[in-house]
Design a protein around this motif. Sequence first.
Motif, PDB file in Angstrom:
ATOM      1  N   THR A 167       8.538  15.863   2.326  1.00 13.73           N
ATOM      2  CA  THR A 167       8.263  15.340   1.054  1.00 13.73           C
ATOM      3  C   THR A 167       7.792  14.747   0.103  1.00 13.73           C
ATOM      4  O   THR A 167       7.053  13.810   0.656  1.00 13.73           O
ATOM      5  N   SER A 168       7.782  15.125  -1.308  1.00 15.11           N
ATOM      6  CA  SER A 168       7.460  14.188  -2.218  1.00 15.11           C
ATOM      7  C   SER A 168       7.941  12.888  -2.708  1.00 15.11           C
ATOM      8  O   SER A 168       9.239  13.589  -2.878  1.00 15.11           O
ATOM      9  N   HIS A 169       7.946  12.116  -2.666  1.00 12.79           N
ATOM     10  CA  HIS A 169       9.112  10.645  -2.656  1.00 12.79           C
ATOM     11  C   HIS A 169       7.997  10.126  -4.517  1.00 12.79           C
ATOM     12  O   HIS A 169       8.496   8.881  -4.543  1.00 12.79           O
ATOM     13  N   ARG A 170       7.253  11.031  -5.143  1.00 13.13           N
ATOM     14  CA  ARG A 170       6.915  10.445  -6.214  1.00 13.13           C
ATOM     15  C   ARG A 170       7.676   9.746  -7.581  1.00 13.13           C
ATOM     16  O   ARG A 170       7.318   8.975  -7.967  1.00 13.13           O
ATOM     17  N   VAL A 171       8.838  10.549  -8.036  1.00 15.90           N
ATOM     18  CA  VAL A 171      10.298  10.086  -8.620  1.00 15.90           C
ATOM     19  C   VAL A 171      10.087   8.639  -8.422  1.00 15.90           C
ATOM     20  O   VAL A 171      10.332   8.002  -8.979  1.00 15.90           O
ATOM     21  N   VAL A 172      10.583   8.900  -7.407  1.00 15.08           N
ATOM     22  CA  VAL A 172      10.983   7.499  -7.147  1.00 15.08           C
ATOM     23  C   VAL A 172      10.269   6.120  -7.065  1.00 15.08           C
ATOM     24  O   VAL A 172      10.229   4.940  -7.941  1.00 15.08           O
ATOM     25  N   LEU A 173       8.942   6.448  -6.786  1.00 14.90           N
ATOM     26  CA  LEU A 173       7.487   6.345  -6.616  1.00 14.90           C
ATOM     27  C   LEU A 173       7.135   5.737  -7.794  1.00 14.90           C
ATOM     28  O   LEU A 173       7.241   4.249  -8.151  1.00 14.90           O
ATOM     29  N   ASP A 174       7.434   6.447  -8.861  1.00 14.64           N
ATOM     30  CA  ASP A 174       6.560   6.089 -10.166  1.00 14.64           C
ATOM     31  C   ASP A 174       7.760   4.793 -10.730  1.00 14.64           C
ATOM     32  O   ASP A 174       7.394   3.428 -11.698  1.00 14.64           O
ATOM     33  N   ALA A 175       9.057   5.107 -10.114  1.00 14.67           N
ATOM     34  CA  ALA A 175      10.049   4.087 -10.693  1.00 14.67           C
ATOM     35  C   ALA A 175       9.944   2.653 -10.028  1.00 14.67           C
ATOM     36  O   ALA A 175      10.219   1.744 -10.842  1.00 14.67           O
ATOM     37  N   LEU A 176       9.673   2.860  -9.327  1.00 11.64           N
ATOM     38  CA  LEU A 176       9.495   1.329  -8.530  1.00 11.64           C
ATOM     39  C   LEU A 176       8.101   0.658  -8.326  1.00 11.64           C
ATOM     40  O   LEU A 176       8.522  -0.299  -9.027  1.00 11.64           O
ATOM     41  N   LEU A 177       7.039   1.582  -8.862  1.00 14.06           N
ATOM     42  CA  LEU A 177       6.059   1.536  -9.469  1.00 14.06           C
ATOM     43  C   LEU A 177       6.139   0.751 -10.687  1.00 14.06           C
ATOM     44  O   LEU A 177       5.394  -0.023 -10.912  1.00 14.06           O
ATOM     45  N   ALA A 178       6.295   0.751 -11.002  1.00 21.18           N
ATOM     46  CA  ALA A 178       6.721   0.908 -12.879  1.00 21.18           C
ATOM     47  C   ALA A 178       7.395  -0.555 -12.595  1.00 21.18           C
ATOM     48  O   ALA A 178       7.461  -1.769 -13.884  1.00 21.18           O
ATOM     49  N   ALA A 179       8.984  -0.885 -11.761  1.00 20.04           N
ATOM     50  CA  ALA A 179       9.598  -1.676 -11.832  1.00 20.04           C
ATOM     51  C   ALA A 179       8.426  -2.653 -11.331  1.00 20.04           C
ATOM     52  O   ALA A 179       9.165  -3.953 -11.728  1.00 20.04           O
TER      53      ALA A 179
ATOM     54  N   CYS B 275       1.252  -1.249  -0.254  1.00 22.50           N
ATOM     55  CA  CYS B 275       0.336  -0.081  -0.299  1.00 22.50           C
ATOM     56  C   CYS B 275       0.713   1.305  -0.204  1.00 22.50           C
ATOM     57  O   CYS B 275       1.481   1.080   0.127  1.00 22.50           O
ATOM     58  N   VAL B 276       1.201   2.642  -1.102  1.00 26.44           N
ATOM     59  CA  VAL B 276       1.726   3.561  -1.028  1.00 26.44           C
ATOM     60  C   VAL B 276       0.745   5.051  -0.060  1.00 26.44           C
ATOM     61  O   VAL B 276      -0.253   4.421  -0.568  1.00 26.44           O
ATOM     62  N   PHE B 277       1.514   4.884   0.256  1.00 26.82           N
ATOM     63  CA  PHE B 277       0.494   6.457   1.504  1.00 26.82           C
ATOM     64  C   PHE B 277       0.193   7.703   0.489  1.00 26.82           C
ATOM     65  O   PHE B 277       1.398   8.180  -0.115  1.00 26.82           O
ATOM     66  N   TYR B 278      -0.442   8.495   0.303  1.00 24.23           N
ATOM     67  CA  TYR B 278      -0.750   9.716  -0.210  1.00 24.23           C
ATOM     68  C   TYR B 278       0.113  10.289   0.022  1.00 24.23           C
ATOM     69  O   TYR B 278       0.958  11.700  -1.071  1.00 24.23           O
ATOM     70  N   GLY B 279       0.446  11.349   1.427  1.00 20.02           N
ATOM     71  CA  GLY B 279       1.453  11.540   1.807  1.00 20.02           C
ATOM     72  C   GLY B 279       2.452  11.900   0.909  1.00 20.02           C
ATOM     73  O   GLY B 279       3.397  12.654   0.990  1.00 20.02           O
ATOM     74  N   ASP B 280       3.481  10.243   0.719  1.00 20.39           N
ATOM     75  CA  ASP B 280       4.550  10.114   0.085  1.00 20.39           C
ATOM     76  C   ASP B 280       4.364  10.372  -0.858  1.00 20.39           C
ATOM     77  O   ASP B 280       6.369  10.559  -1.559  1.00 20.39           O
ATOM     78  N   TYR B 281       3.401   9.983  -1.978  1.00 25.92           N
ATOM     79  CA  TYR B 281       3.413  10.071  -3.180  1.00 25.92           C
ATOM     80  C   TYR B 281       3.353  11.570  -3.714  1.00 25.92           C
ATOM     81  O   TYR B 281       3.977  12.100  -4.429  1.00 25.92           O
ATOM     82  N   TYR B 282       1.917  12.234  -3.010  1.00 28.19           N
ATOM     83  CA  TYR B 282       2.495  13.380  -3.532  1.00 28.19           C
ATOM     84  C   TYR B 282       3.304  14.709  -2.531  1.00 28.19           C
ATOM     85  O   TYR B 282       3.041  15.948  -3.396  1.00 28.19           O
TER      86      TYR B 282
END
Length: 476
Positions: free
Chosen positions: A374-386, A361-368
């Motif tokens: 801090t937003s971790h969206r850049v690395v989360l998008d990479a991890l989600l794609a992986a 489960c990814v958390f809204y506050g970490d993504y946005y």
Amino acid sequence: MANNDTMMQYFHWNLPADGTLWNQIEREAGNLAAAGITALWLPPPNKGTSGSDVGYGAYDLWDLGEFDQKGSVRTKYGTRAELEAGVRGAHAAGLRVYIDVVFNHKGGADATERVRGTPVNPDNRNQTVGEEREIETWTVFDFPGRGDRYSSLKWRWWHFDAVDYDQLTRSIGTIYRLREKGFDTPVGGEFGNYDYLLFADIDMDSEEARADLHAWGEWIVRTLDVDGFRFDAVKHVRSFFFNEWLDALRRRFPAKAFFSVGEHFTGDPATLGRFLEQTGQRMSLFDFPLFFNLRAVSHGNGSFDMRNLVHNTLVAQSPERAVTFVSNHDVFRHPDRDDVADWFKPLAYAFILLRDQGYPCVFYGDYYGTPERTSHRVVLDALLAARRDHAYGPQQDYFDHENVVGWTRLGDDGHPKAMAVVMSDGPGGDKTLFVDRRNAAFRDITGHITDTITSDGNGSGVFRCNGGSVSVWVEV
């Protein structure tokens, strides 16, 4: 899970009370699906104690932002029409929708009434600490804005078993067991019996209360076409109630599986295991023991032995019932004390997203991000794609060092590229990992390391990461 499903908790506690979240879901659903999210966990959609209530101060489950109650028509997140449009938008994008359900208590009563209550020891609720006395309780729920629409039940003291406020003395903090009532069992064992948490505690011995909750379950499915539920505060609710509620709903809607997950806040996997037994494996649970391990690593300054990261966790004990997470709405409110430290979140998310076990489960506050975080969206998008494209097939673990650990995923017929993950909570390092690919090139999709690594003729490679970092090496 077979399709590498990934849930997102689509809210946090301090979202602005501007009524825009349901509209945001409709706008963002396509982007989230494209990123690799497959399901959204929405906040409680019901009217709370006010128009700014997160939803856990549950006033009226039947009011989804439709009636002028508690100072507004809309909830914190929008109107019922906007909620329905948001859910339709999520479904149109291929996302499943899970709603948060609060069955433990009701708050924001419309009026008080007199009843007799017995004070109990807050540290052992099985012990009384005084004589039964007359108290004045906020237990009158008439729902004047809604009237009898959808449900005609008006809640009174006999639908509850305990409160912690006496209007007569204006004293808060003393738990009163109401006249002729007993605490529900089985519930969490803390404080002798952890049935009571806050507000007016619903008595699951009340046939009227249970019938209303059952009727609401069928209504909410027909109204929103939801796909599952997140149950709040399950250790404070008689566990057997979830059995009867879920069984009745699954009989009524046999085409739906209704994925369900409970919040049982404990670091003891044995306690979680007992709850899973009591509920007959009907639902999953959030893996708080793993969360506590991740938090300990993040605040440990390299002293946590990473070889023990998965020890004594639900995902190790019952991987098919574990929902893994890095942060949530509760711990996010107190980052310095309760949350996983910010620097470690990319490592923690790599751990829950790229392994075979658990439903992450990814958390809204970490993504946005938030104004404070801090937003971790850049690395989360990479991890989600992986996760979406490469986290398949056999998993081989290399948890053989106190700071530098790793694992590989060897792919399957539909996802042929291998992947190697290395992370460290201390100095950078490397590990020799078997990827079953000979003389193949790998790149770090996080961008933390820009070099390419090539496996040898035996199918192994020396994969590395920087200090306090994670690298995800995917076959080119």
